[in-house]
Design an enzyme around this catalytic site. Sequence first.
Site, mmCIF file in Angstrom:
data_model
loop_
_atom_site.group_PDB
_atom_site.id
_atom_site.type_symbol
_atom_site.label_atom_id
_atom_site.label_comp_id
_atom_site.label_asym_id
_atom_site.label_seq_id
_atom_site.Cartn_x
_atom_site.Cartn_y
_atom_site.Cartn_z
ATOM 1 N N LEU A 506 0.773 -1.389 -0.286
ATOM 2 C CA LEU A 506 0.058 0.217 0.102
ATOM 3 C C LEU A 506 0.981 1.594 0.142
ATOM 4 C CD1 LEU A 506 -2.834 -0.777 2.567
ATOM 5 C CD2 LEU A 506 -3.001 -0.788 0.235
ATOM 6 N N GLY A 507 2.063 1.322 0.610
ATOM 7 C CA GLY A 507 2.997 2.632 0.403
ATOM 8 C C GLY A 507 4.143 2.100 1.284
ATOM 9 N N GLY A 509 7.458 3.343 3.724
ATOM 10 C CA GLY A 509 8.159 4.368 4.259
ATOM 11 C C GLY A 509 9.337 4.941 5.097
ATOM 12 N N GLY A 512 9.177 1.328 7.032
ATOM 13 C CA GLY A 512 8.954 0.672 6.855
ATOM 14 C C GLY A 512 8.099 0.670 5.718
ATOM 15 N N VAL A 514 3.895 -0.719 4.114
ATOM 16 C CA VAL A 514 2.190 -1.425 4.556
ATOM 17 C C VAL A 514 2.159 -1.903 3.920
ATOM 18 C CG1 VAL A 514 0.046 -0.153 4.706
ATOM 19 C CG2 VAL A 514 2.187 1.129 5.856
ATOM 20 N N LYS A 532 1.617 -2.786 8.504
ATOM 21 C CA LYS A 532 3.154 -2.338 8.704
ATOM 22 C C LYS A 532 3.656 -3.423 9.297
ATOM 23 C CE LYS A 532 4.824 2.121 10.130
ATOM 24 N NZ LYS A 532 5.154 3.714 10.827
ATOM 25 N N ASP A 626 4.919 14.545 12.170
ATOM 26 C CA ASP A 626 5.142 14.422 10.541
ATOM 27 C C ASP A 626 3.792 14.735 9.962
ATOM 28 O OD1 ASP A 626 6.820 13.945 8.346
ATOM 29 O OD2 ASP A 626 6.356 11.602 8.164
#
Length: 783
Positions: A506-507, A509, A512, A514, A532, A626
């Site tokens: 999903l994404g 960062g 880590g 997701v 995550k 953030d």
Amino acid sequence: MASPLFLLLLLLGPFISPGASQSSGNITLNSFITTADNSSWRSPFGDFAVGFLPLPSNSSFFLLAVWYPKLAGDATVVWTANRDNPVAANSTAVLTVNGNLCIRDPGGAEVWNAGITGASYAAVLDTGNFIVAVADGISLWESFGYSTDTILPTQTLGSGSKLVAKLADDDFGDGRFKMVVDDAGDLQFYLIAAPTGYQYTSYWSSNSNTSNLKLVFNLSGTIDLISPAGSVIATLTSATTKSTADYYHRGTLDPDGVFRHYVRPKTSTTVDGGWVTADFKPTDICQQLVSDVGSGACGFNSYCGDDQSGRVSCQCPDGYSFLDPNRTYRGCKPDFAAPVCSAGNMDDSGFRMVSMRNLDYPLCDYEHFNPMGEDDCQKECLNDCLCAMSVSDGGNNCWKKKLPLSNGRKGSFVSRIAFLKVGNGNNTLLEHHQSKNRKWLVPGSVILGCSVLLNFVCISAVMAVLHSRRRKQTQNRIVNCIPHLNLKSFTYKELEEATKGFGEVLGKGAFGTVYKGYLDPHRASAPAIAVKKLREHEPASEKEFINEVRSIVQTHHKNLVRLLGYCNEGAERILVYQYMSKGSLADYLFNSVRPAWNQRVEILFGIARGLRYLHDECGTQIIHCDIKPQNVLLDDEFVARISDFGLAKLLMAGQTRTMTEIRGTKGYVAPEWFKNTGISAKVDVYSFGVLVLEIVSCRRNVEKEMEDEKAVLTFWASDCYATGRIDLLVAGDVAAMMDIRRVERFVKLAMWCVQEEPGQRPTMAQVTLMLEGQVEIPAPPRP
């Protein structure tokens, strides 16, 4: 520095004209009730009231509720607006001037609203229905359309409608049971899993199979399933001998999973003339609720039975006690130390078997013997360290079971004998091991005494091993001691299966990746989750894991992503969240199609409320550090939910500033991060200011391909404001242009938020007031 006028305005609370609360009749616009003065709105004959009631478990928090005001000493609640989000003292319920019904907390922030506009009045009807309507009497909203756990005479539940039980008699949060009129045309009762609401197999069904089915509470005193043609398909409950003219009736899905039809004389206002159960379904939940997943009608290791009043009674077997006597649904724990396994066998001298007739836990078998008598059935479990209980049918069958035990039930309908392995009185497992260790003490001392050097070497080796173990235990304890508040501890294998081998990303960062997964990957209708997986072998990753779990587990707000569970297995650090189907705010905003202005406004309000909660309403203040569009997710209804607390910095009570390393994302980072000084919650305010401008203009803060004067959004917005050309920020957005005064207010607010000096920025509490137009915003200095 901020002007004196600005500072004065920031101190002003939300202004509500002092329209008096009405005791009965229509409720006019701008009327309000508060938690402070026990005010309420009443139905014409006074049978029902709407107002704030304190939580039974904590009188400092309140629910907006409908109840029976005439019943002395019994505030029986039939509906609540904010069951999962109680408000503090000095909160208000307001029928606003624009015709919406809402709840506001003491600072004026909106906690709940009916989602309507243009209403002319509200009213509490003698049926118990709380309505908000236009002048011609047509309801725009009604409490009968948003039932909690109770249905009243004249009320109808259509397809898709549901009742969700309370968690306990004194806990109004969503509980463990749900009743649904499903799309297939059946009335179904489900055991559900908190906090996700995931439903297990149905434990009662009408089996009506009629599309567009309705559940109707008739004035005759029956609750019927009605076909689209108006015929009665089946009767759920009946109390026709108690006229609704003389008796109060209500049907409630109780915390024990039983739907009960209650009656009570209207003429009796004393506690003695209380509610009586006239009918109920299912007739025996202890027999009918058996779920292959979950604990069953009662908590793990407990068993289900009836008490003398006809309520479900959850009990612990011999040798066990409740985890929480006030919350018996949480199950039972052994009162003895668990056996220590050695090659699957154990020394049975520390344990004994106790028998309980008519008790069984039917779905916990891991071994089945036949033929085997009762004596051997007990011995098989006693000598097996994995075995917690064995069960015999009195004939030739024996089953061994291990913890946790589920679906426990006891009664004459259970023709089995359970044998539980419990501690052997005062001869506990700990004492047994200590006595064994003492046998080695003398010879061990003689051997060690043979050589001082040998003593030194042995002791040093032992200390080194203990130190190594202690370090590992300490690292694990940091996470394991965190209060879980319904968090599920997943194994790595479970999450690997849930995500199909961590296949769908999903994404990604800094800490880590997701992945998308499903709570039950084998069921097509299973709820999705976001998993995550933190990067391995990075000190920052371990630190983030601890921060994130500690932060999120203390939070509960509609504008925050909820943490469902975690995995702390070996080197793996994994967090499991609600899945947000609409993705991130970044995906939503920075697209080829500009999102609707009104929807962007609601998202902006949601982010502000979520940040205000983190800063001012948690037990411990949380700084996100953030805030950016990628860390704001959108649920099915496009409600904004702040995510990713991995960079959160907790401030202990009494602190206002904290020193920490530089965090955040370029373009959203406040100037004080780069000055060797402390930081405060005002860093989030700065990031929020940037986010406001991005939501208004639907563009990123930094666009390198644009001409220089427009490349940095904060600089360009400041120029637009200074030259009176705010319209350039929303060029081509017709809806925003028509609401240009609100656009101007948002831009002015953003300019205050991105001031270089933290002291000039407002707090998030002040931000919410300014966003909603409850205080004027003076011209900001150029940032």
